[in-house]
Design an enzyme around this catalytic site. Structure first.
Site, PDB file in Angstrom:
ATOM      1  N   ASN A 115       0.855  -1.200   0.176  1.00 29.84           N
ATOM      2  CA  ASN A 115      -0.036   0.136  -0.095  1.00 29.84           C
ATOM      3  C   ASN A 115       0.963   1.140  -0.022  1.00 29.84           C
ATOM      4  O   ASN A 115       1.452   1.569   0.960  1.00 29.84           O
ATOM      5  CB  ASN A 115      -0.931  -0.223   1.154  1.00 29.84           C
ATOM      6  CG  ASN A 115      -1.809   1.303   1.233  1.00 29.84           C
ATOM      7  OD1 ASN A 115      -2.071   1.792   0.258  1.00 29.84           O
ATOM      8  ND2 ASN A 115      -2.597   1.220   2.376  1.00 29.84           N
ATOM      9  N   LYS A 117      -0.034   4.062  -0.313  1.00 26.29           N
ATOM     10  CA  LYS A 117      -0.677   5.458   0.282  1.00 26.29           C
ATOM     11  C   LYS A 117      -0.545   6.711  -0.566  1.00 26.29           C
ATOM     12  O   LYS A 117      -0.748   6.478  -1.845  1.00 26.29           O
ATOM     13  CB  LYS A 117      -0.218   5.588   1.781  1.00 26.29           C
ATOM     14  CG  LYS A 117      -0.420   3.956   2.466  1.00 26.29           C
ATOM     15  CD  LYS A 117      -0.254   4.571   3.993  1.00 26.29           C
ATOM     16  CE  LYS A 117      -0.776   3.219   4.851  1.00 26.29           C
ATOM     17  NZ  LYS A 117      -0.570   3.382   6.407  1.00 26.29           N
ATOM     18  N   HIS A 199      -9.481   0.415   4.583  1.00 25.20           N
ATOM     19  CA  HIS A 199      -8.532   0.761   5.298  1.00 25.20           C
ATOM     20  C   HIS A 199      -8.797   1.688   6.530  1.00 25.20           C
ATOM     21  O   HIS A 199      -9.459   2.582   6.527  1.00 25.20           O
ATOM     22  CB  HIS A 199      -7.349   1.367   4.570  1.00 25.20           C
ATOM     23  CG  HIS A 199      -6.128   1.486   5.058  1.00 25.20           C
ATOM     24  ND1 HIS A 199      -5.681   2.533   5.932  1.00 25.20           N
ATOM     25  CD2 HIS A 199      -4.935   0.621   4.773  1.00 25.20           C
ATOM     26  CE1 HIS A 199      -4.374   2.302   6.226  1.00 25.20           C
ATOM     27  NE2 HIS A 199      -3.867   1.246   5.548  1.00 25.20           N
ATOM     28  N   GLU A 201      -7.201   4.018   7.809  1.00 27.40           N
ATOM     29  CA  GLU A 201      -7.065   5.468   7.575  1.00 27.40           C
ATOM     30  C   GLU A 201      -8.266   6.078   6.737  1.00 27.40           C
ATOM     31  O   GLU A 201      -8.636   7.301   7.080  1.00 27.40           O
ATOM     32  CB  GLU A 201      -5.956   5.953   6.665  1.00 27.40           C
ATOM     33  CG  GLU A 201      -4.802   5.770   7.519  1.00 27.40           C
ATOM     34  CD  GLU A 201      -3.307   5.324   6.605  1.00 27.40           C
ATOM     35  OE1 GLU A 201      -2.364   5.016   7.288  1.00 27.40           O
ATOM     36  OE2 GLU A 201      -3.505   5.111   5.331  1.00 27.40           O
ATOM     37  N   GLU A 274      -5.676  -5.476  10.168  1.00 26.06           N
ATOM     38  CA  GLU A 274      -4.536  -4.352  10.546  1.00 26.06           C
ATOM     39  C   GLU A 274      -4.753  -3.930  11.890  1.00 26.06           C
ATOM     40  O   GLU A 274      -5.873  -3.191  12.471  1.00 26.06           O
ATOM     41  CB  GLU A 274      -4.893  -3.101   9.613  1.00 26.06           C
ATOM     42  CG  GLU A 274      -5.208  -3.169   8.277  1.00 26.06           C
ATOM     43  CD  GLU A 274      -5.543  -1.672   7.607  1.00 26.06           C
ATOM     44  OE1 GLU A 274      -4.687  -1.108   7.119  1.00 26.06           O
ATOM     45  OE2 GLU A 274      -6.677  -1.361   7.669  1.00 26.06           O
ATOM     46  N   GLY A 280       2.344   1.890  10.846  1.00 29.41           N
ATOM     47  CA  GLY A 280       3.261   3.320  10.679  1.00 29.41           C
ATOM     48  C   GLY A 280       4.048   3.589  11.989  1.00 29.41           C
ATOM     49  O   GLY A 280       4.941   4.436  11.876  1.00 29.41           O
ATOM     50  N   SER A 320       2.985  -3.253  10.319  1.00 27.32           N
ATOM     51  CA  SER A 320       4.303  -2.781  10.141  1.00 27.32           C
ATOM     52  C   SER A 320       5.201  -3.970   9.675  1.00 27.32           C
ATOM     53  O   SER A 320       6.267  -4.230  10.438  1.00 27.32           O
ATOM     54  CB  SER A 320       4.859  -2.123  11.510  1.00 27.32           C
ATOM     55  OG  SER A 320       4.257  -0.903  11.699  1.00 27.32           O
TER      56      SER A 320
END
Length: 361
Positions: A115, A117, A199, A201, A274, A280, A320
């Site tokens: 990904n 992003k 996702h 986010e 996730e 991150g 991660s």
């Protein structure tokens, strides 16, 4: 429990039953070896005989089974026809179930996604990133990558190894007056067959306004499937839930999965789990914690969809992952791949693919 075949004919009969019971060549070979690796004798090792007979075959108590042994002649040498056959059948059933489960895990081809992003900051860097994708050996692992919306069209036909360009989102209404959206019809026109949705986010993590929830994502998944495309469907929990323990994590996973249990199809859906607190941050769940969560998710799917769907669906880990931790995570039986963030922008991405390919071979 040990039993012996009375005649060579009996041996061939039971080996034939084993062959008919197994759906793949690998499973056939394993079961036949278990049944006939010794020319005349096959031994199944089981926990305490009566306990197995009680729990897996009937509600007879051990006394009843012993009585049956006394009252029946021997169908196999050294074992009564009643309890011996029951135990033999139980042994075969247990072995076949274990091997079928193992074969299903083997059949789940690993899948690794990158990904990108909202990266990179210049189109001049795209060729280098695509080169990282093309450097992956995809012979034993499916690979996909998620460019930013502005870069999808450029990247869509740049792979040479079958890796799939996978947009990071889509709408659920098709083309029309939907400013800022992308439709699957537009994606299909570019030769794209897969899209990622849900996702964290886009669900509202990291201070971004929530653009999706469980209901909108369910509608999107139906829309994607109706278009004949496949989907990477993201789920996960924030740190506040993780700190409460695994039970609460799985309760949240159940909430997120409930609207889509009936839509889960291993041929068109990959689940990307996730742990939001690890995205991150450089913090990764231990392999044991990740496995426990993946196993819990698979159990939820088995309970609320079906055992077949649960065994077949692939569940990626998305917290991660990198070249350093990929081997240990890949060794876990219920981790079928990775959704990689920062490391997907680096040459090490191919090492992640290689790690899980080797672990699941």
């Amino acid at each position: 429990v040990e039993f012996k075949f009375s005649t060579e004919k009996d041996q061939h009969f039971w080996c034939g039953i084993a062959s008919l019971s197994c759906r793949s060549m690998a499973l056939n070979m394993i079961v036949l070896v278990m049944l006939a690796s010794f020319s005349r004798v096959v031994a199944f090792q089981l926990p305490a005989g009566e306990a197995v007979a009680n729990s897996r075959i009937s509600h007879l108590d051990s006394g009843s089974l012993r009585g049956a042994q006394r009252n029946q002649g021997a169908g196999f040498v050294g074992v009564s026809a009643s309890s011996g056959c029951l135990r033999g059948i139980a042994a075969f059933a247990v072995a076949a179930a274990m091997l079928a489960s193992h074969t299903a895990r083997q059949a789940r081809k690993p899948v690794v996604g990158g990904n990108w992003k909202c990266n990179p900051d210049s189109m001049s860097k795209l060729d280098g990133l695509v080169a990282n994708i093309n450097a992956c050996d995809t012979s034993q692992c499916d690979v996909y990558f998620c460019p930013s919306p502005l870069h999808v069209a450029y990247c869509a036909d740049k792979t040479t190894n079958g890796a799939k360009c996978t947009p990071q989102n889509c709408n659920f209404t098709g083309c029309g007056a939907y400013t800022g959206e992308m439709s699957v019809e537009q994606m299909k026109d570019l030769g794209i067959s897969q899209v990622l949705i849900g996702h964290s986010e886009r669900r509202g993590e990291f201070g971004i306004f929530p653009m999706d929830d469980n209901n909108s994502l369910t509608t999107k998944l139906k829309y994607i499937q109706d278009a004949g495309m496949s989907c990477v469907y993201c789920i996960g929990e924030p740190l506040s839930i993780r700190e409460k323990g695994l039970k609460d994590v799985l309760a949240e996973m159940h909430v997120q999965l409930t609207p889509i249990y009936s839509l889960l199809d291993p041929s068109s859906v990959v689940i990307a789990y996730e742990p939001v607190w690890a995205i991150g941050t450089g913090v990764t769940a231990t392999p044991e914690d990740a496995q426990a969560t993946h196993k819990g998710i698979r159990d939820l799917i088995a309970e609320h969809a079906s055992a077949e769907v649960a065994e077949g669906i692939r569940i990626q880990y998305g917290g991660s992952a990198n070249a350093a931790n990929a081997p240990d995570l890949s060794a876990q039986p219920d981790i079928d791949g990775f959704l990689v963030g920062g490391a997907s922008l680096k040459p090490e991405f191919k090492e992640i693919v290689a790690a899980i390919s080797k672990a699941k071979a």
